[in-house]
Design an enzyme around this catalytic site. Structure first.
Site, mmCIF file in Angstrom:
data_model
loop_
_atom_site.group_PDB
_atom_site.id
_atom_site.type_symbol
_atom_site.label_atom_id
_atom_site.label_comp_id
_atom_site.label_asym_id
_atom_site.label_seq_id
_atom_site.Cartn_x
_atom_site.Cartn_y
_atom_site.Cartn_z
ATOM 1 N N ARG A 2 0.951 -1.135 0.104
ATOM 2 C CA ARG A 2 -0.029 -0.056 -0.016
ATOM 3 C C ARG A 2 0.746 1.194 0.191
ATOM 4 O O ARG A 2 2.094 1.320 0.434
ATOM 5 C CB ARG A 2 -0.996 0.036 1.214
ATOM 6 C CG ARG A 2 -1.816 -1.114 1.358
ATOM 7 C CD ARG A 2 -2.669 -1.126 2.654
ATOM 8 N NE ARG A 2 -3.520 -2.187 2.974
ATOM 9 C CZ ARG A 2 -3.319 -3.450 3.570
ATOM 10 N NH1 ARG A 2 -2.067 -3.371 4.228
ATOM 11 N NH2 ARG A 2 -3.986 -4.341 3.545
ATOM 12 N N LYS A 59 -1.907 -2.256 7.944
ATOM 13 C CA LYS A 59 -3.366 -1.808 8.762
ATOM 14 C C LYS A 59 -3.077 -2.407 10.356
ATOM 15 O O LYS A 59 -2.905 -3.540 10.302
ATOM 16 C CB LYS A 59 -4.568 -2.131 8.205
ATOM 17 C CG LYS A 59 -4.583 -1.276 6.565
ATOM 18 C CD LYS A 59 -5.830 -1.568 6.107
ATOM 19 C CE LYS A 59 -5.986 -0.785 4.801
ATOM 20 N NZ LYS A 59 -7.531 -1.267 4.095
ATOM 21 N N HIS A 92 -2.277 1.966 -5.967
ATOM 22 C CA HIS A 92 -2.689 0.305 -5.928
ATOM 23 C C HIS A 92 -2.855 -0.261 -6.860
ATOM 24 O O HIS A 92 -2.961 -1.742 -6.662
ATOM 25 C CB HIS A 92 -4.016 0.881 -5.057
ATOM 26 C CG HIS A 92 -4.364 0.032 -3.872
ATOM 27 N ND1 HIS A 92 -3.784 0.215 -2.560
ATOM 28 C CD2 HIS A 92 -5.486 -1.028 -3.747
ATOM 29 C CE1 HIS A 92 -4.162 -0.608 -1.656
ATOM 30 N NE2 HIS A 92 -5.129 -1.291 -2.395
ATOM 31 N N ARG A 148 -0.281 -2.885 -6.640
ATOM 32 C CA ARG A 148 -0.500 -4.066 -5.834
ATOM 33 C C ARG A 148 -1.728 -4.961 -6.126
ATOM 34 O O ARG A 148 -1.386 -6.073 -5.927
ATOM 35 C CB ARG A 148 -1.194 -3.195 -4.434
ATOM 36 C CG ARG A 148 -1.515 -4.103 -3.255
ATOM 37 C CD ARG A 148 -2.194 -3.217 -1.935
ATOM 38 N NE ARG A 148 -2.755 -3.878 -1.159
ATOM 39 C CZ ARG A 148 -2.449 -4.691 -0.131
ATOM 40 N NH1 ARG A 148 -1.044 -4.905 0.131
ATOM 41 N NH2 ARG A 148 -3.221 -5.276 0.839
ATOM 42 N N HIS A 182 -4.135 -9.015 4.015
ATOM 43 C CA HIS A 182 -5.688 -8.765 4.171
ATOM 44 C C HIS A 182 -5.913 -9.815 5.412
ATOM 45 O O HIS A 182 -5.706 -10.885 5.642
ATOM 46 C CB HIS A 182 -6.142 -9.763 2.812
ATOM 47 C CG HIS A 182 -6.143 -8.907 1.775
ATOM 48 N ND1 HIS A 182 -6.166 -9.264 0.501
ATOM 49 C CD2 HIS A 182 -6.090 -7.408 1.763
ATOM 50 C CE1 HIS A 182 -6.068 -8.294 -0.330
ATOM 51 N NE2 HIS A 182 -6.114 -7.140 0.455
ATOM 52 N N TYR A 207 -9.239 -11.215 -6.660
ATOM 53 C CA TYR A 207 -7.901 -11.576 -7.846
ATOM 54 C C TYR A 207 -8.211 -12.882 -8.383
ATOM 55 O O TYR A 207 -7.498 -12.917 -9.590
ATOM 56 C CB TYR A 207 -6.754 -11.331 -7.104
ATOM 57 C CG TYR A 207 -6.533 -10.295 -6.637
ATOM 58 C CD1 TYR A 207 -6.469 -8.887 -7.161
ATOM 59 C CD2 TYR A 207 -6.501 -9.967 -4.939
ATOM 60 C CE1 TYR A 207 -6.135 -7.640 -6.738
ATOM 61 C CE2 TYR A 207 -6.233 -8.609 -4.500
ATOM 62 C CZ TYR A 207 -6.282 -7.606 -5.308
ATOM 63 O OH TYR A 207 -6.069 -6.175 -4.577
#
Length: 287
Positions: free
Chosen positions: A152, A176, A248, A251, A274, A283
């Site tokens: 990110r 995150k 992004h 990514r 994630h 994806y």
């Protein structure tokens, strides 16, 4: 039902393999356990099968059809990904004559498909950067790392020199929720990174207290998110490949190319950081 029976014993061996050979996190292994425990209960109780060699594709399809009545397609696909990995392990270890999950299809979801770049388009972007111009070497390294590691933009601008482990060709990233993950760096990205660190960063760091930040601005300060967005926007306008490119996008491309190359969905989930595998599953529909 005996959870210490042969089939469950093999499941436990598989989880040990994930822990020590694949180095997966505890949360990921716990998810595998829950998914596969429920799957084996269905196989053993509902279908009365007690040997992996007796499982066929129609049995897996029956399982998928059953659980799809109660949960969303993204959750079904996550469970299907778990059992595909499990059956591949069984087949490799000669515990199953065939891999019945090899052609089991994931269910369609309604998630928006993200924009991705082909390998050729990424090479075109990197080759378009003039390293003889101001910030050229730095910008080339930034895009290389974004793609090679699937970062990110917030993770990129917060990288420190202490996050780099050149002996092992890996970087340590805090995503995150300050969640840590370890990501390998590809050889091309590593070369661009070393070029920047050895030839450009020392000049920038002398302009201010860099505080160990990896990528620096012309004033020797930490880059802003806007700066990264602007440099990528400028490059995409110059080459005009007909796609709306953002940080992004690299990514998204990283994840897509891994899956196209045969990478396990849960490995990609960990590399991306994630929390839920349903986020990663978008994806699987791109290619």
């Amino acid at each position: 039902m005996d959870i210490n029976g042969n089939m469950f014993n093999e499941l436990k061996k598989f989880l040990v393999y994930l822990q020590f050979e694949r180095k997966l996190s505890k949360n990921t292994i716990d998810s595998y356990w829950l998914d596969l425990k429920f799957y084996l209960e269905f196989i053993m109780i509902d279908l009365q099968i007690n040997n992996f060699k007796d499982i066929r594709l129609n049995h897996i399809n029956s399982y998928t059809k059953m659980i799809s009545k109660y949960i969303y397609n993204t959750s079904v696909n996550r469970k299907l990904s778990s059992l595909k990995t499990f059956h591949k392990y069984l087949y490799i270890n000669k515990l199953s004559k065939v891999d019945p999950s090899n052609i089991a299809q994931s269910l369609r979801t309604n998630k928006k498909i993200p924009i991705t770049l082909s390998v050729e388009e990424i090479d075109l972007i990197l080759n378009s950067i003039n390293i003889n111009k101001s910030n050229g070497i730095r910008d080339k390294s930034i895009i290389s790392i974004l793609y090679s590691c699937g970062l990110r933009v917030s993770e990129l601008i917060n990288l420190h020199l202490t996050n780099l482990y050149f002996d092992d060709n890996i970087i340590r990233v805090f995503g995150k929720g300050d969640k840590e993950r370890i990501i390998p760096v590809g050889p091309k990205a590593l070369n661009h990174l070393l070029d920047y660190i050895e030839n450009i960063r020392p000049k920038l760091s002398r302009k201010s207290d860099s505080k160990g930040i990896l990528y620096l601005s012309n004033r020797g300060k930490q880059l802003s998110r806007k700066t990264v967005w602007n440099l990528i926007n400028s490059i995409s306008i110059n080459i005009d490949i007909g796609k709306n490119i953002s940080p992004h996008t690299f990514r998204h491309s990283f994840a897509t190319h891994l899956l196209e190359g045969g990478a396990d969905l849960r490995i990609v989930q960990e590399l991306l950081g994630h929390t839920n595998i349903s986020t990663t599953q978008v994806y699987t529909h791109i290619d």
